[in-house]
Design a protein around this motif. Structure first.
Motif, PDB file in Angstrom:
ATOM      1  N   GLU A  48       0.612  -1.156   0.108  1.00  0.00           N
ATOM      2  CA  GLU A  48      -0.197  -0.043  -0.064  1.00  0.00           C
ATOM      3  C   GLU A  48       0.698   1.270   0.107  1.00  0.00           C
ATOM      4  O   GLU A  48       1.788   1.166   0.641  1.00  0.00           O
ATOM      5  N   PRO A  49       0.369   2.499  -0.717  1.00  0.00           N
ATOM      6  CA  PRO A  49       1.282   3.359  -0.767  1.00  0.00           C
ATOM      7  C   PRO A  49       1.684   4.253   0.614  1.00  0.00           C
ATOM      8  O   PRO A  49       0.755   4.296   1.663  1.00  0.00           O
ATOM      9  N   GLY A  50       2.692   4.682   0.729  1.00  0.00           N
ATOM     10  CA  GLY A  50       3.334   5.286   2.100  1.00  0.00           C
ATOM     11  C   GLY A  50       3.397   4.236   3.366  1.00  0.00           C
ATOM     12  O   GLY A  50       3.569   4.470   4.403  1.00  0.00           O
ATOM     13  N   LEU A  51       3.328   3.006   3.079  1.00  0.00           N
ATOM     14  CA  LEU A  51       3.014   1.933   4.365  1.00  0.00           C
ATOM     15  C   LEU A  51       4.413   2.144   4.930  1.00  0.00           C
ATOM     16  O   LEU A  51       4.539   1.856   6.146  1.00  0.00           O
ATOM     17  N   ALA A  52       5.481   2.291   4.321  1.00  0.00           N
ATOM     18  CA  ALA A  52       6.886   2.251   4.965  1.00  0.00           C
ATOM     19  C   ALA A  52       7.125   3.298   6.035  1.00  0.00           C
ATOM     20  O   ALA A  52       7.595   3.205   7.130  1.00  0.00           O
ATOM     21  N   GLU A  53       6.618   4.697   5.731  1.00  0.00           N
ATOM     22  CA  GLU A  53       6.410   5.682   6.352  1.00  0.00           C
ATOM     23  C   GLU A  53       5.519   5.535   7.792  1.00  0.00           C
ATOM     24  O   GLU A  53       6.003   5.558   8.732  1.00  0.00           O
ATOM     25  N   VAL A  54       4.251   4.821   7.204  1.00  0.00           N
ATOM     26  CA  VAL A  54       3.318   4.612   8.391  1.00  0.00           C
ATOM     27  C   VAL A  54       3.845   3.596   9.329  1.00  0.00           C
ATOM     28  O   VAL A  54       3.691   3.773  10.618  1.00  0.00           O
ATOM     29  N   ALA A  55       4.486   2.641   8.905  1.00  0.00           N
ATOM     30  CA  ALA A  55       4.899   1.379   9.667  1.00  0.00           C
ATOM     31  C   ALA A  55       6.102   2.071  10.524  1.00  0.00           C
ATOM     32  O   ALA A  55       6.117   1.525  11.815  1.00  0.00           O
ATOM     33  N   VAL A  69      -1.069  10.143   8.288  1.00  0.00           N
ATOM     34  CA  VAL A  69      -0.176   9.841   7.045  1.00  0.00           C
ATOM     35  C   VAL A  69      -0.724   8.817   6.230  1.00  0.00           C
ATOM     36  O   VAL A  69      -0.977   9.156   4.924  1.00  0.00           O
ATOM     37  N   TYR A  70      -1.279   7.790   6.687  1.00  0.00           N
ATOM     38  CA  TYR A  70      -2.033   6.717   5.853  1.00  0.00           C
ATOM     39  C   TYR A  70      -3.276   7.363   5.141  1.00  0.00           C
ATOM     40  O   TYR A  70      -3.437   6.982   3.985  1.00  0.00           O
ATOM     41  N   ARG A  71      -4.011   8.208   5.818  1.00  0.00           N
ATOM     42  CA  ARG A  71      -5.089   8.868   5.076  1.00  0.00           C
ATOM     43  C   ARG A  71      -4.534   9.755   4.028  1.00  0.00           C
ATOM     44  O   ARG A  71      -5.243   9.905   3.081  1.00  0.00           O
ATOM     45  N   GLU A  72      -3.610  10.484   4.164  1.00  0.00           N
ATOM     46  CA  GLU A  72      -3.143  11.432   3.092  1.00  0.00           C
ATOM     47  C   GLU A  72      -2.512  10.870   1.933  1.00  0.00           C
ATOM     48  O   GLU A  72      -2.759  11.142   0.946  1.00  0.00           O
ATOM     49  N   LEU A  78     -11.399   7.595   7.804  1.00  0.00           N
ATOM     50  CA  LEU A  78     -10.762   7.565   9.141  1.00  0.00           C
ATOM     51  C   LEU A  78     -10.765   6.109   9.734  1.00  0.00           C
ATOM     52  O   LEU A  78      -9.789   5.377  10.186  1.00  0.00           O
ATOM     53  N   LYS A  79     -11.803   5.249   9.569  1.00  0.00           N
ATOM     54  CA  LYS A  79     -11.936   3.995   9.827  1.00  0.00           C
ATOM     55  C   LYS A  79     -11.077   3.048   8.970  1.00  0.00           C
ATOM     56  O   LYS A  79     -10.432   2.294   9.720  1.00  0.00           O
ATOM     57  N   GLU A  80     -11.047   3.348   7.850  1.00  0.00           N
ATOM     58  CA  GLU A  80     -10.115   2.419   6.933  1.00  0.00           C
ATOM     59  C   GLU A  80      -8.775   2.659   7.346  1.00  0.00           C
ATOM     60  O   GLU A  80      -7.909   1.648   7.400  1.00  0.00           O
ATOM     61  N   ALA A  81      -8.358   3.897   7.624  1.00  0.00           N
ATOM     62  CA  ALA A  81      -6.977   4.275   8.225  1.00  0.00           C
ATOM     63  C   ALA A  81      -6.817   3.473   9.448  1.00  0.00           C
ATOM     64  O   ALA A  81      -5.538   3.140   9.705  1.00  0.00           O
ATOM     65  N   ARG A  82      -7.544   3.715  10.320  1.00  0.00           N
ATOM     66  CA  ARG A  82      -7.306   3.191  11.802  1.00  0.00           C
ATOM     67  C   ARG A  82      -7.071   1.734  11.589  1.00  0.00           C
ATOM     68  O   ARG A  82      -6.115   1.175  12.241  1.00  0.00           O
ATOM     69  N   ASP A  83      -7.903   0.928  10.997  1.00  0.00           N
ATOM     70  CA  ASP A  83      -8.057  -0.519  10.898  1.00  0.00           C
ATOM     71  C   ASP A  83      -6.788  -0.842  10.051  1.00  0.00           C
ATOM     72  O   ASP A  83      -6.001  -1.853  10.552  1.00  0.00           O
ATOM     73  N   ALA A  84      -6.333  -0.211   9.111  1.00  0.00           N
ATOM     74  CA  ALA A  84      -4.936  -0.585   8.413  1.00  0.00           C
ATOM     75  C   ALA A  84      -3.543  -0.265   9.363  1.00  0.00           C
ATOM     76  O   ALA A  84      -2.806  -1.275   9.207  1.00  0.00           O
ATOM     77  N   VAL A  85      -3.750   0.782  10.323  1.00  0.00           N
ATOM     78  CA  VAL A  85      -2.687   1.091  11.259  1.00  0.00           C
ATOM     79  C   VAL A  85      -2.711  -0.167  12.210  1.00  0.00           C
ATOM     80  O   VAL A  85      -1.620  -0.652  12.790  1.00  0.00           O
ATOM     81  N   GLU A  86      -3.993  -0.408  12.660  1.00  0.00           N
ATOM     82  CA  GLU A  86      -4.128  -1.597  13.572  1.00  0.00           C
ATOM     83  C   GLU A  86      -3.582  -2.789  13.245  1.00  0.00           C
ATOM     84  O   GLU A  86      -2.778  -3.614  13.964  1.00  0.00           O
ATOM     85  N   ARG A  87      -3.592  -3.200  11.840  1.00  0.00           N
ATOM     86  CA  ARG A  87      -3.016  -4.528  11.399  1.00  0.00           C
ATOM     87  C   ARG A  87      -1.515  -4.497  11.489  1.00  0.00           C
ATOM     88  O   ARG A  87      -1.014  -5.389  11.560  1.00  0.00           O
ATOM     89  N   LEU A  88      -0.798  -3.178  11.518  1.00  0.00           N
ATOM     90  CA  LEU A  88       0.787  -3.088  11.537  1.00  0.00           C
ATOM     91  C   LEU A  88       1.051  -3.279  12.983  1.00  0.00           C
ATOM     92  O   LEU A  88       2.219  -3.322  13.179  1.00  0.00           O
TER      93      LEU A  88
END
Length: 89
Positions: A48-55, A69-72, A78-88
């Motif tokens: 996913e784009p920007g995943l390295a920075e988010v991680a 950052v994920y949202r940007e 917000l929910k999608e971004a929160r869920d994606a970050v939670e998976r990390l």
């Protein structure tokens, strides 16, 4: 009386739009689940784009900044971004 009719019309039109949006949202959710299943079955990793920075932000304990950052980077809500970050986490 005319004003009441206009208010009712606006309300009905507004409800129709929100029903359409909900229906499209449910359809999109189903499609995403199917694509996720296909990707999992094939054993493919989707970057996913920007995943390295988010991680990196998650590792630093900056979860809120990671969500931002994920949202940007993805345009996710917000929910999608929160869920994606939670998976990390």
């Amino acid at each position: 009386m005319l004003l009441l009719g206009i208010v009712l019309l606006i309300t009905v039109v507004g409800l129709g739009a929100s029903n359409t949006e909900r229906r499209l949202g449910r359809r999109l959710d189903r499609m995403e689940r199917k694509l996720d299943a296909i990707v999992a079955q094939l054993g493919v990793t989707v970057e996913e784009p920007g995943l390295a920075e988010v991680a990196a932000l998650v590792r630093e304990g900056k979860k809120i900044q990671a969500i931002k950052v994920y949202r940007e980077n993805t345009g996710a809500d917000l929910k999608e971004a929160r869920d994606a970050v939670e998976r990390l986490v």
